[in-house]
Design a protein around this motif. Structure first.
Motif, short mmCIF file in Angstrom:
data_model
loop_
_atom_site.label_atom_id
_atom_site.label_comp_id
_atom_site.label_asym_id
_atom_site.label_seq_id
_atom_site.Cartn_x
_atom_site.Cartn_y
_atom_site.Cartn_z
N GLN A 1 107.02 98.47 -12.65
CA GLN A 1 107.20 98.72 -14.09
C GLN A 1 105.89 98.51 -14.85
O GLN A 1 105.61 99.21 -15.82
CB GLN A 1 108.27 97.78 -14.65
N LEU A 2 105.09 97.53 -14.42
CA LEU A 2 103.85 97.24 -15.12
C LEU A 2 102.93 98.45 -15.19
O LEU A 2 102.40 98.78 -16.25
CB LEU A 2 103.13 96.07 -14.44
N THR A 3 102.71 99.11 -14.06
CA THR A 3 101.80 100.26 -14.07
C THR A 3 102.34 101.38 -14.96
O THR A 3 101.58 102.05 -15.67
CB THR A 3 101.58 100.79 -12.64
N VAL A 4 103.67 101.58 -14.91
CA VAL A 4 104.27 102.61 -15.77
C VAL A 4 104.08 102.26 -17.24
O VAL A 4 103.69 103.11 -18.06
CB VAL A 4 105.76 102.78 -15.42
N LEU A 5 104.33 101.01 -17.59
CA LEU A 5 104.20 100.61 -18.99
C LEU A 5 102.76 100.69 -19.47
O LEU A 5 102.49 101.15 -20.59
CB LEU A 5 104.74 99.19 -19.17
N LEU A 6 101.81 100.28 -18.65
CA LEU A 6 100.41 100.37 -19.06
C LEU A 6 99.99 101.83 -19.28
O LEU A 6 99.28 102.14 -20.24
CB LEU A 6 99.51 99.72 -18.01
N ARG A 7 100.44 102.70 -18.41
CA ARG A 7 100.08 104.11 -18.59
C ARG A 7 100.72 104.71 -19.83
O ARG A 7 100.13 105.55 -20.50
CB ARG A 7 100.46 104.90 -17.33
N MET A 8 101.92 104.25 -20.18
CA MET A 8 102.58 104.76 -21.38
C MET A 8 102.01 104.13 -22.65
O MET A 8 101.66 104.84 -23.61
CB MET A 8 104.09 104.48 -21.31
N LEU A 9 101.93 102.80 -22.68
CA LEU A 9 101.59 102.09 -23.91
C LEU A 9 100.11 102.08 -24.21
O LEU A 9 99.70 102.02 -25.38
CB LEU A 9 102.09 100.65 -23.84
N VAL A 10 99.29 102.15 -23.16
CA VAL A 10 97.85 102.07 -23.34
C VAL A 10 97.17 103.39 -23.00
O VAL A 10 96.27 103.84 -23.72
CB VAL A 10 97.26 100.93 -22.47
N GLY A 11 97.60 104.01 -21.93
CA GLY A 11 96.89 105.19 -21.42
C GLY A 11 97.29 106.51 -22.01
O GLY A 11 96.63 107.53 -21.75
N GLY A 12 98.39 106.56 -22.76
CA GLY A 12 98.77 107.82 -23.39
C GLY A 12 99.56 108.76 -22.51
O GLY A 12 99.79 109.92 -22.90
N TYR A 13 100.00 108.33 -21.34
CA TYR A 13 100.84 109.18 -20.50
C TYR A 13 102.21 109.34 -21.15
O TYR A 13 102.72 108.42 -21.80
CB TYR A 13 101.05 108.55 -19.13
N ASN A 14 102.84 110.50 -20.93
CA ASN A 14 104.25 110.58 -21.29
C ASN A 14 105.06 109.90 -20.19
O ASN A 14 104.54 109.61 -19.10
CB ASN A 14 104.69 112.03 -21.55
N PRO A 15 106.33 109.57 -20.44
CA PRO A 15 107.07 108.76 -19.46
C PRO A 15 107.13 109.35 -18.06
O PRO A 15 106.97 108.61 -17.08
CB PRO A 15 108.47 108.66 -20.10
N GLN A 16 107.36 110.66 -17.94
CA GLN A 16 107.44 111.21 -16.59
C GLN A 16 106.09 111.20 -15.89
O GLN A 16 106.00 110.94 -14.68
CB GLN A 16 108.00 112.64 -16.63
N GLN A 17 105.01 111.45 -16.62
CA GLN A 17 103.69 111.33 -16.02
C GLN A 17 103.44 109.91 -15.52
O GLN A 17 102.89 109.72 -14.43
CB GLN A 17 102.62 111.70 -17.06
N ALA A 18 103.85 108.93 -16.32
CA ALA A 18 103.62 107.54 -15.94
C ALA A 18 104.41 107.16 -14.69
O ALA A 18 103.91 106.43 -13.82
CB ALA A 18 104.00 106.62 -17.10
N ILE A 19 105.64 107.65 -14.57
CA ILE A 19 106.47 107.36 -13.41
C ILE A 19 105.95 108.09 -12.18
O ILE A 19 105.94 107.54 -11.06
CB ILE A 19 107.93 107.72 -13.71
N ASP A 20 105.49 109.32 -12.35
CA ASP A 20 104.99 110.11 -11.23
C ASP A 20 103.65 109.61 -10.70
O ASP A 20 103.32 109.83 -9.53
CB ASP A 20 104.82 111.57 -11.65
N ARG B 1 110.59 109.95 -6.19
CA ARG B 1 110.40 109.51 -4.81
C ARG B 1 111.75 109.36 -4.12
O ARG B 1 112.65 108.73 -4.63
CB ARG B 1 109.62 108.19 -4.79
N GLY B 2 111.86 109.94 -2.95
CA GLY B 2 113.12 109.89 -2.23
C GLY B 2 114.13 110.92 -2.65
O GLY B 2 115.22 110.99 -2.09
N ALA B 3 113.78 111.75 -3.66
CA ALA B 3 114.64 112.85 -4.10
C ALA B 3 116.05 112.39 -4.40
O ALA B 3 117.03 113.00 -3.98
CB ALA B 3 114.66 113.97 -3.05
N GLN B 4 116.17 111.29 -5.15
CA GLN B 4 117.49 110.73 -5.41
C GLN B 4 117.70 110.37 -6.87
O GLN B 4 118.78 110.56 -7.42
CB GLN B 4 117.70 109.50 -4.53
#
Length: 593
Positions: free
Chosen positions: A492-511, A584-587
């Motif tokens: 979750q940390l990497t996703v949140l940093l990419r969203m809140l600081v890096g400007g990624y949209n949520p799907q980009q951050a998760i991918d 990941r895992g197509a689920q």
């Protein structure tokens, strides 16, 4: 944008709309939750319906005999509350009882490791207090899939195949339930669980004649805790094979069950980049994420990019410190950490100063409130050293690991829930044949030594890895979570940093490529750690991976798409709702409009 720009390719779009959004680790649970929203239910109705479906379609990742932690925020509330579905250790779960059996750890599989199951009662409590639907309508989805069948996901089929010898040799009721034709089912095989469907139907029927909706749900809760679970506990008091290779009877008793109920607790919180981040208390690992964010809050934006050597190194080193404090101080005990002391500026600054340019190979807990830290038994190297992600593994002796599910829902009225159910995996303990499920093994997260905040103590909750997250900033909100055991907050940390600081949209951050440290004390049997260990997705890139190795990290490359199974929903500053889910895992899937 201050981070390395994300690739233009994402596996799917971030969903956006104004009606309602659902995301979970299984497409059927997501579809169920969204179906409830479409039929007029609110986010809590939807989450409960989806969660009971998760019991059916992801039986290797959670079950009715497991547990639950959720962050719940009704529309109009300024802060969320914690939905607490983690039951305590039984009265008979004493250190002496386990030592008399020659054990120095609680086994990772078998009835000795069963705490009071909390998930079902917690979901019913949420439905009663914040939902609007009748119980029968909520459970109809799960009853349908249990009675009429659903295609078995590949992960469940793989788990059954791994545990097949154990089932045949020692757990015949599990063999009958999961291998009715004699061998492990292939992925996609349509499987049923009519015994569980009958249990759910009985929960609805017991209160059908009562005039009040809340009373009908309470009647179901009473039947579950006073009749159904005692039947399961009685079955497991027959000696059966455990993860230590020996046969033991379970110790959970009717008196442990009838005296416990799920409840609500205040969330703990920290501020990061103008966002209020909410977690459950130190009986979970949640405050470790808050501490990590506090350690990182003074770093310039570019320095927090996980796609750089400097950013990845910083995240790994900060989390080592946070998880060392978790492993020394967290638990459901009087001696557990004061979260305010953990997050205090003076303490955070002192911990931050320990982060150097090279990878630390030491276990370095601090003293947030001045007391010396309490060390658990440190056993070096194990599965975590090879980058284990918490995926279920089972061997012939009964050694087993399990994973977790997650579900997030937000509706057009502003209700939002982030929930992480787990435990009661099909490989946890023998299936109760009359009920169609087994009990969980959360007590394996306790220590069989006195004096530690997470020591096994009758009536106290084992420290759980379940750690959903909710964030808010003015009218914006994010509900996010992940499976993954000790890795849940790390991913979750990497996703949140990419969203809140890096400007990624949520799907980009998760991918985006993920990583985590394995230099922590594993919460699951056999409870060991890997000094300086780190697991990374290969997509992080050769330059970053080699840079981490040059700094002393023992890096395990885990493939391109293996780490991080985050799902999230939220509301933007313009009122638009959004959702994203792990590919990941197509689920995992998100749905909404």
């Amino acid at each position: 944008m201050t981070f390395t720009p994300p690739a233009s390719f994402t596996t799917r779009p971030t969903l956006r709309g104004t009606f309602g959004m659902s995301a979970s680790t299984h497409w059927t649970a997501t579809a169920t939750a969204q179906s409830v929203l479409e039929r007029g239910g609110n986010a809590f109705d939807a989450a409960v319906a989806g969660a009971f479906v998760l019991h059916v379609v992801e039986p290797h990742l959670n079950g009715p005999g497991g547990d639950l932690v959720a962050l719940v925020r009704p529309a109009g509330a300024s802060v969320p509350v914690v939905l607490m579905g983690q039951g305590p250790a039984p009265a008979g779960a004493t250190l002496e009882h386990f030592r008399e059996r020659g054990l120095d750890l609680v086994p990772g599989a078998g009835g000795l490791a069963a705490a009071v199951p909390g998930a079902v009662d917690a979901w019913l409590l949420l439905l009663r207090d914040h939902g609007t639907w009748e119980l029968g309508d909520i459970l109809a989805y799960a009853v349908g899939y249990a009675r009429d069948g659903h295609p078995l996901v590949a992960g469940a089929a793989t788990t059954i195949a791994r545990v097949a010898d154990l089932f045949h040799a020692h757990w015949p009721s599990s063999a009958e339930r999961w291998m009715p034709t004699g061998g492990p089912p292939a992925p996609g095989t349509v499987v049923t669980n009519p015994e569980w469907a009958d249990v759910l139907d009985a929960l609805v029927a017991v209160g059908a004649a009562l005039p009040d909706r809340a009373a009908r749900i309470d009647a179901a809760r009473e039947r579950w805790m006073v009749e159904v679970l005692p039947e399961a506990a009685a079955f497991l008091r027959q000696p059966h094979r455990h993860a230590d290779g020996a046969d033991h009877p379970g110790i959970l008793d009717t008196s442990d069950l009838v005296s416990w109920r799920a409840g609500y607790e205040p969330a703990v919180t920290a501020r990061f980049r103008a966002w209020d981040v909410f977690k459950a208390g130190a009986w979970t690992q949640g405050p470790a994420l808050l501490h990590t964010l506090r350690l990182l809050d003074d770093v310039d934006d570019a320095g927090l990019d996980p796609a750089t050597v400097e950013g990845a190194h910083l995240l790994l080193e900060a989390q080592k410190l946070s998880y060392a404090d978790r492993d020394a101080w967290f638990g459901d005990a009087d001696g557990a950490i004061d979260v305010d002391a953990l997050l205090a500026e003076e303490y955070v600054a002192a911990r931050r100063a320990l982060i150097g340019p090279e990878a630390s190979a030491e276990w370095r807990p601090g003293s947030p409130d001045g007391r010396p830290p309490v060390s658990p038994p440190l056993r070096t190297e194990h599965a975590s050293g090879d980058g284990s992600t918490g995926e279920p593994t089972v061997d012939r002796s009964g050694q087993t690991r399990g994973d977790t599910c997650h579900i997030d829902v937000i509706d057009r009225w502003g209700n939002v829930v982030s929930a992480t159910p787990s435990g009661g995996w099909l490989q946890s303990s023998p299936t109760v044949p009359s009920l169609g499920f087994c009990l969980g093994t959360r007590l394996q997260a306790t220590w069989l030594v006195p004096g530690h905040p997470a020591s096994l103590t009758p009536g106290r909750r084992p420290r759980t890895t379940l750690t959903p997250t909710l964030l808010s900033r003015a009218d914006e909100v994010i509900a996010v979570g992940s499976p993954g055991g000790d890795q849940q907050d790390q991913w979750q940390l990497t996703v949140l940093l990419r969203m809140l600081v890096g400007g990624y949209n949520p799907q980009q951050a998760i991918d985006a490529p993920n990583l985590h440290t394995t230099a922590l004390v594993d919460s699951f049997w056999p409870r060991t750690w890997a000094p300086a260990g780190a697991a990374v997705e290969d997509r992080l890139g050769a330059e970053v991976i080699e840079g981490l190795e040059q700094r002393g990290h023992r890096v395990r490359r885990m493939g391109d798409w293996s780490l991080g199974r985050v799902t999230a929903v939220g509301r933007g500053s313009d009122g638009t709702l959004w959702a994203a889910a792990n590919p990941r895992g197509a689920q995992g899937y998100a749905a909404g409009r």
